[in-house]
Design a protein around this motif. Structure first.
Motif, PDB file in Angstrom:
ATOM      1  N   LEU A   2       0.642  -1.160  -0.065  1.00 38.89           N
ATOM      2  CA  LEU A   2       0.078  -0.171  -0.051  1.00 38.89           C
ATOM      3  C   LEU A   2       0.879   1.170   0.023  1.00 38.89           C
ATOM      4  O   LEU A   2       1.901   1.381   0.738  1.00 38.89           O
ATOM      5  N   TRP A   6      -2.396   5.552   2.055  1.00 38.96           N
ATOM      6  CA  TRP A   6      -3.256   4.580   2.303  1.00 38.96           C
ATOM      7  C   TRP A   6      -3.131   3.913   3.531  1.00 38.96           C
ATOM      8  O   TRP A   6      -4.158   3.554   4.255  1.00 38.96           O
ATOM      9  N   ILE A  10      -5.985   3.795   6.366  1.00 40.53           N
ATOM     10  CA  ILE A  10      -6.410   2.484   6.764  1.00 40.53           C
ATOM     11  C   ILE A  10      -6.483   2.475   8.389  1.00 40.53           C
ATOM     12  O   ILE A  10      -7.438   2.243   9.237  1.00 40.53           O
TER      13      ILE A  10
END
Ligand code: HEM
Length: 125
Positions: A2, A6, A10
């Motif tokens: 990722l 991100w 997250i």
């Protein structure tokens, strides 16, 4: 792997769910609602697994710097404390005061330590 934004999005999303479900759990008191309790517990475990896997991958590509490593250790210790104290609070009829206090205070430091770790690793692929 990722991209850096991100990872932060997250992690932030998971932590927000954990914090909100935690506040709701303590407001409602025992016996805890099964759905809320399981969301809180499982998302907490999921967040820890996500962070550990992310750090292991980042470390494999290029070793973490000393500061990022230290921040990750602090975050890891705090998450461990949260899992242990959370387990005690939910298993005990009435958990000792310091255990509840730890579970109340440690989340803020865990959020700061996790954010610092990801910030120090920003821009890494
Ligand atoms: C990443 C790990 C965790 C974080 C960040 C976290 C965070 C929180 C927060 C912010 C609260 C609200 C505290 C307050 O009233 O101010 C809370 C409550 C609670 N958490 Fe967690 N938690 C974590 C892991 C766990 C785990 C693994 C369990 C269970 C095994 C658990 C069980 C509980 C319980 C039972 C309450 C309600 C306590 C009460 O009645 O006052 N937590 N948590």
């Amino acid at each position: 792997m990722l991209e850096s934004p991100w990872r932060a999005v997250i992690t932030g999303g998971l932590l927000a769910v954990i914090l909100v479900s935690g506040y709701l759990l303590s407001r409602a008191g025992k016996p805890y609602g099964a759905l809320l309790f399981n969301v809180h517990k499982l998302i907490a475990l999921g967040a820890v697994v996500f962070l550990v896997l992310t750090l292991l991958k980042l470390n494999r590509v290029e070793a973490l710097g000393a500061t990022a490593f230290a921040a990750a250790l602090v975050a890891g210790a705090l998450f461990l404390i949260l899992i242990v104290t959370g387990g005690i609070i939910s298993a005990a009829k009435a958990a000792p005061g310091f255990v509840s206090l730890l579970h109340r205070i440690a989340p803020y430091f865990a959020v700061i330590a996790a954010a610092a770790t990801l910030f120090l690793l920003r821009g890494r692929p």
